[in-house]
Design an enzyme around this catalytic site. Structure first.
Site, PDB file in Angstrom:
ATOM      1  N   ASP A 325      -2.523  -3.043  -6.484  1.00 40.48           N
ATOM      2  CA  ASP A 325      -3.723  -2.782  -5.685  1.00 40.48           C
ATOM      3  C   ASP A 325      -4.888  -2.319  -6.572  1.00 40.48           C
ATOM      4  OD1 ASP A 325      -4.916  -2.443  -2.979  1.00 40.48           O
ATOM      5  OD2 ASP A 325      -5.032  -0.341  -3.584  1.00 40.48           O
ATOM      6  N   GLU A 354      -4.521  -7.639  -7.613  1.00 41.81           N
ATOM      7  CA  GLU A 354      -5.521  -7.807  -6.561  1.00 41.81           C
ATOM      8  C   GLU A 354      -6.895  -7.790  -7.215  1.00 41.81           C
ATOM      9  OE1 GLU A 354      -7.717  -5.772  -2.762  1.00 41.81           O
ATOM     10  OE2 GLU A 354      -6.778  -4.561  -4.324  1.00 41.81           O
ATOM     11  N   ASP A 421      -6.977  -7.401   4.489  1.00 45.58           N
ATOM     12  CA  ASP A 421      -8.314  -6.946   4.089  1.00 45.58           C
ATOM     13  C   ASP A 421      -9.440  -7.813   4.643  1.00 45.58           C
ATOM     14  OD1 ASP A 421      -7.662  -4.682   2.555  1.00 45.58           O
ATOM     15  OD2 ASP A 421      -7.149  -5.924   0.823  1.00 45.58           O
TER      16      ASP A 421
END
Length: 549
Positions: A325, A354, A421
């Protein structure tokens, strides 16, 4: 000949080993500028008067984007060091020679004016991506909203829109109890967003990395899920950029200030700590949000702590890798350490960064294996949902990736059309299910790792975060069975014909006016022809000239 567009550097981006003795050499030129490109090579150390080691081959144009063509040659070598240069012939017949970053009118005969490739060095820095990951299908689960082992309140579970704090009581046991759904769909990899102790529904603000959140279950539940997924792989979310303010180190800093032994675990500018809403905190955070203070991974103690967390869950539960992340806001130095340490525990662990933009510098074989492919996401959004680009522009986006990334990266890019997201693809497409179908076809009938966000297979909709995180559609009356059948058929066909993902592109035609891409791939004797009729939201697939879709 457009010299300013020609690019090659004697590094592992342009000259790299696929395996011992097998190398790719790559060259960039202006689009549609060259008639042909020839690679000339020879041994650096053996004099020609003793042995003529010179060899030549015509390079293949493997990809194009809006501005450039990308040429490659795959060569087999067994030398200490290779020297090479390029012969460029443009469409007007002009000839130039390119070696050691200089252009020459005459053929290059001195090794000092050629590019250099030390064989051992390139083989030692070889990109080692787990073979099991190539072109596999990823299924994303948001645990708190996916499935619950408890009796659910349908009014709450299917609430729309849903809020960030709505507790649907999803858990790992719920995933286990609905495992047959994943088997029926035919996915290969389960990726779950964070499952560790946290005060939120999303769990991206970790309190304890060594404890599974009690609302999700136990370590035994995770171990059971991993064992149940035999034949599949399980990827967890690594939230190492930041923590919860309740994480032991930050809590100690908040209490003791500069006297805390954890002061240097974070980036703190002043004390007392200030993190008022709509103001910039006086310590670094994720996105200026005071509830997610940023860890200082340049501190060796912090790096060691986080690396041990990464190792722990592989050793204890045999997970198969980590999705990283906010990974582009963490240093290259740390990710090199992390990869090395995790690979000592599990040789074929997978690392997915990510990042929402092109980030080749993280994918050179010693940090991440791949990324969540937001270039693909934005391309599909513009092509299908917004109808703002042509099919050729979309294919140029893919060509830029193919031409700039390592050959082993392209088959493991996580090709998403939505996620936790983003708004659901169906929502941004105006609830047009035909658009979702053609987007799914692009995901599943092109190379890479199709990334299916839970519920897309049932035509789930939802706006921006948190509304994109609604409860999974387990009520059959709410499910779109036709969409599920479409996803399942695309997955079946993808697995039945390897040429779809592994075949060499032998033809690619784009008709922008009609919105059609015709793509031919060949693998051995297998030949597939895929026709994406984007404007009509249709797709056809022929194998050996026979329609199969």
């Amino acid at each position: 000949m457009e010299f300013s567009a020609i690019r090659h550097e004697a590094d592992k981006r342009y000259c790299f080993a696929l395996e011992k003795g097998k190398f790719v050499i790559r060259l960039q030129t202006k689009k549609d500028d060259m008639e042909k490109v020839i690679l000339h090579r020879r041994d650096k150390y053996i004099p020609l008067k003793l042995v003529d080691t010179r060899e030549s081959c015509e390079m293949e144009k493997v990809a194009s984007d809006r501005f450039y063509d990308y040429y490659e040659a795959v060569v087999e070598i067994d030398v200490i060091c290779l020297r090479y240069y390029f012969e460029l012939v443009d469409k007007a017949g002009a000839v130039s020679y390119f070696g050691n970053c200089e252009f020459y009118e005459e053929e290059i005969d001195s090794i000092h004016f050629m590019f250099n490739c030390p064989q051992n060095l390139r083989e030692e820095e070889r990109y080692d991506i787990p073979q099991w990951a190539n072109n596999k299908i990823v299924y994303q689960i948001f645990p708190s909203r996916y499935a619950s082992s408890e009796a659910i309140d349908e009014e709450l579970w299917y609430k729309t829109p849903i809020g960030p704090r709505d507790d649907l009581k999803g858990d790992l046991r719920g995933v286990i109890e609905h495992f047959d759904h994943l088997l029926e769909l035919g996915v290969d990899i389960i990726y779950m967003t964070p499952i560790f102790k946290s005060p939120s529904a999303h769990k991206y603000d970790t309190i304890d990395y060594y404890q599974i959140d009690s609302s999700f279950g136990t370590e035994e539940d995770l171990r059971e899920l991993v064992e149940m997924a035999h034949g599949m792989h399980v990827i967890l979310d690594a939230v190492f950029n930041h923590t919860s303010p309740k994480f032991f180190a930050f809590a100690d800093v908040a209490e003791k200030g500069r006297e805390s032994k954890y002061w240097d675990w974070y980036y703190i500018e002043d004390y007392p700590l200030k993190a008022e809403r709509f103001t910039k905190p006086n310590f670094k955070t994720f996105a200026y949000f005071g509830g997610m203070p940023k860890l200082n991974l340049q501190n060796p103690e912090v790096a060691e702590y986080v690396i041990n967390v990464g190792r722990y869950w592989i050793e204890k539960c045999d997970i198969d890798g980590w999705r990283l992340d906010v990974s582009d806001e963490i240093s290259h130095m740390f990710w090199k350490q992390f990869r090395k340490a995790i690979r000592e525990v599990k040789r074929d662990a997978l690392f997915i960064g990510e990042v929402w933009y092109f980030a080749r510098d993280f994918m050179e074989g010693d940090e991440w294996d791949t990324v969540m492919n937001y270039d693909f996401y934005f391309g599909v959004q513009k092509l299908i949902a917004e109808e703002s680009i042509t099919v050729s522009r979309f294919m140029e986006t893919l060509g830029r990736l193919r031409g700039n990334l390592h050959n082993k990266v392209y088959p493991v890019l996580w090709n998403l059309i939505d996620s936790h997201d983003t708004a659901r693809f169906l929502h941004v497409s105006g609830e047009n299910k035909d658009k979702l179908k053609i987007a799914a076809a692009l995901q599943l009938l092109l190379p890479g790792m199709p990334f299916i966000y839970y519920g897309d297979e049932y035509a789930m909709t939802g706006g921006d975060d948190p509304d994109c995180r609604r409860g999974m559609l387990w009520d059959e009356a709410r499910q779109d069975k036709e969409m599920f059948a479409w996803y399942r058929e695309l997955i079946r066909i993808r697995k039945a014909y390897p040429a779809i993902t592994e075949g060499k592109v032998t033809a690619c035609e784009c008709d922008d006016e009609r919105g059609i891409v015709e793509l031919t791939r060949e693998l051995g004797v297998e030949k597939v022809e895929i026709i994406f009729e984007v404007k009509e939201c249709k797709v056809r697939l022929k194998v050996q000239g026979v329609d199969v879709l």
